[in-house]
Design an enzyme around this catalytic site. Structure first.
Site, PDB file in Angstrom:
ATOM      1  N   ASP A   1       0.842  -1.202   0.000  1.00  0.00           N
ATOM      2  CA  ASP A   1       0.000   0.000   0.000  1.00  0.00           C
ATOM      3  C   ASP A   1       0.880   1.255   0.000  1.00  0.00           C
ATOM      4  O   ASP A   1       0.383   2.375  -0.038  1.00  0.00           O
ATOM      5  CB  ASP A   1      -1.021  -0.011   1.139  1.00  0.00           C
ATOM      6  CG  ASP A   1      -0.382  -0.093   2.511  1.00  0.00           C
ATOM      7  OD1 ASP A   1       0.858  -0.187   2.604  1.00  0.00           O
ATOM      8  OD2 ASP A   1      -1.137  -0.074   3.508  1.00  0.00           O
ATOM      9  N   SER A   2       2.210   1.042  -0.025  1.00  0.00           N
ATOM     10  CA  SER A   2       3.129   2.156  -0.283  1.00  0.00           C
ATOM     11  C   SER A   2       2.804   2.782  -1.642  1.00  0.00           C
ATOM     12  O   SER A   2       3.251   3.884  -1.939  1.00  0.00           O
ATOM     13  CB  SER A   2       4.586   1.671  -0.269  1.00  0.00           C
ATOM     14  OG  SER A   2       4.756   0.547  -1.113  1.00  0.00           O
TER      15      SER A   2
ATOM     16  N   ASP B   1      -1.161  -6.003  -0.054  1.00  0.00           N
ATOM     17  CA  ASP B   1      -1.463  -5.438   1.270  1.00  0.00           C
ATOM     18  C   ASP B   1      -2.960  -5.293   1.516  1.00  0.00           C
ATOM     19  O   ASP B   1      -3.687  -4.769   0.662  1.00  0.00           O
ATOM     20  CB  ASP B   1      -0.843  -4.039   1.388  1.00  0.00           C
ATOM     21  CG  ASP B   1       0.485  -4.049   2.094  1.00  0.00           C
ATOM     22  OD1 ASP B   1       0.746  -4.991   2.881  1.00  0.00           O
ATOM     23  OD2 ASP B   1       1.282  -3.119   1.866  1.00  0.00           O
TER      24      ASP B   1
ATOM     25  N   LYS C   1      -0.891  -9.368   2.947  1.00  0.00           N
ATOM     26  CA  LYS C   1      -0.044  -8.933   4.060  1.00  0.00           C
ATOM     27  C   LYS C   1      -0.870  -8.085   5.001  1.00  0.00           C
ATOM     28  O   LYS C   1      -1.683  -7.277   4.558  1.00  0.00           O
ATOM     29  CB  LYS C   1       1.168  -8.140   3.550  1.00  0.00           C
ATOM     30  CG  LYS C   1       2.065  -7.640   4.687  1.00  0.00           C
ATOM     31  CD  LYS C   1       3.450  -7.239   4.222  1.00  0.00           C
ATOM     32  CE  LYS C   1       3.536  -5.899   3.530  1.00  0.00           C
ATOM     33  NZ  LYS C   1       3.063  -4.744   4.325  1.00  0.00           N
TER      34      LYS C   1
ATOM     35  N   GLU D   1      -0.645  -5.732   8.632  1.00  0.00           N
ATOM     36  CA  GLU D   1       0.229  -5.066   9.596  1.00  0.00           C
ATOM     37  C   GLU D   1      -0.301  -5.260  11.011  1.00  0.00           C
ATOM     38  O   GLU D   1      -1.449  -4.919  11.297  1.00  0.00           O
ATOM     39  CB  GLU D   1       0.272  -3.555   9.296  1.00  0.00           C
ATOM     40  CG  GLU D   1       0.943  -3.221   7.991  1.00  0.00           C
ATOM     41  CD  GLU D   1       1.075  -1.719   7.766  1.00  0.00           C
ATOM     42  OE1 GLU D   1       0.791  -0.922   8.683  1.00  0.00           O
ATOM     43  OE2 GLU D   1       1.471  -1.346   6.646  1.00  0.00           O
TER      44      GLU D   1
ATOM     45  N   GLU E   1       9.968  -4.346   9.594  1.00  0.00           N
ATOM     46  CA  GLU E   1      10.324  -3.031   9.047  1.00  0.00           C
ATOM     47  C   GLU E   1      10.890  -2.126  10.136  1.00  0.00           C
ATOM     48  O   GLU E   1      10.281  -1.963  11.213  1.00  0.00           O
ATOM     49  CB  GLU E   1       9.076  -2.376   8.416  1.00  0.00           C
ATOM     50  CG  GLU E   1       9.384  -0.997   7.855  1.00  0.00           C
ATOM     51  CD  GLU E   1       8.310  -0.432   6.929  1.00  0.00           C
ATOM     52  OE1 GLU E   1       7.331  -1.152   6.621  1.00  0.00           O
ATOM     53  OE2 GLU E   1       8.451   0.732   6.518  1.00  0.00           O
TER      54      GLU E   1
END
Ligand code: KIV
Length: 292
Positions: free
Chosen positions: A49-50, A88, A118, A120, A187
């Site tokens: 999602d960057s 993401d 993914k 978080e 990260e």
């Protein structure tokens, strides 16, 4: 001799950890970037999602929607043949309860073509992670700096610097392993924390700003290639300067158009003399037969 590349699966990733063969992951967000990352040989492609920051120009990943992720993941799936594609789950999705998480993860896998999602976070999203894994959707965990929580974290800072927070990361990693994740992104954590996590769990760890002791490394496409990226974190190594090349090429195009150099004869097609005559009633000076 050329060896036929096999599709990367969760089994490949596990085997690579056992054999201590470093795993490479690159982000990609569209057909060409996925094609190039696959061609370069990355085992994993992350549709991060960057993309909100490096492709869409937002100042964080928070505004990225599930529709954005589906749209970009579809393009990546069309571009990649061998890499394991992980997409993401956007902001908040993992917290919304079993059904909503499953519906979102299901779209990324079924509609968009991701092989895994993914998520978080650790214990706070464990139910969502378990729901996906029970439904047959591989999950990649993400601990340390979790950019979707940027407002709560007070910025993009290294996580796990003190004993309590380092222990929390290790404990969450074990919990995610028990839940059945297929890989774990770490990260912006100190190298010692990443080393401890990587030694403690059997799941492959993929580091970004997490030192050299992870089982693999990931970088963001636009950072690695200097392609219009505004941020330059200290942990990024630049391997090429596509931005400079792109501006150089575009400037040359502009200059050549202004100077009447482009398009040249080789970039133009022409009518046959017969058609020219039909068009103008007489042969025009300088007209050439159609060659392309
Ligand atoms: O969104 C992303 O690109 C990521 C990587 C930085 C790991 O989560």
């Amino acid at each position: 001799m050329t060896s036929k590349r096999k599709k990367v699966t969760t089994r490949t990733l596990r085997k690579m950890k056992v054999e201590q063969s470093p795993i490479t992951m690159l982000t990609a967000y569209d057909y060409p970037s996925a094609k190039l990352a696959d061609q370069a040989g990355a085992e994993m492609i992350l549709v991060g999602d960057s993309l909100g920051m490096v492709v869409l120009g937002y100042d964080s990943t928070v505004p990225v929607t599930l529709d954005d992720m589906v749209h970009h993941t579809k393009a990546v799936a069309r571009g990649s043949k061998h890499s394991f594609i992980c997409s993401d789950l956007p902001f908040l999705t993992a917290h919304l309860g079993r059904e909503d998480v499953l519906r979102a993860a299901g779209r990324l896998v079924q509609e968009a073509g991701a092989h895994a999602v993914k998520m978080e976070g650790g214990i706070e999203i464990i139910e969502g992670i378990r729901a996906c894994i029970q439904a047959g959707i591989p999950v990649v965990g993400h601990l340390g700096l979790t950019p979707q929580s940027v407002h709560q974290l007070g910025g993009y800072r290294i996580q796990g610097r003190d004993l309590a927070s380092a222990r929390e990361i290790v404990a969450n990693a074990k919990l995610l392993e028990e839940a059945g994740i297929c890989a774990l992104v770490l990260e912006c954590v100190p190298a010692e924390v990443a080393q401890e996590v990587s030694a403690t769990i059997d799941v492959p760890t993929i580091g970004i700003g997490a030192g050299r002791h992870c089982d693999g490394q990931v970088l963001v496409y636009h950072d690695l290639l200097q392609y219009g990226s505004d941020i330059h974190p200290s942990f990024v190594k630049t391997y090429a300067d596509l931005g400079e090349q792109a501006v150089k090429g575009m400037k040359q195009f502009i200059e050549e158009v202004r100077a009447g150099v482009f398009p040249g004869p080789e970039h133009s097609s022409h009518l046959s003399e017969e058609v020219v005559e039909g068009l103008y009633g007489a042969k025009k000076e300088g007209s050439a037969p159609c060659t392309s």
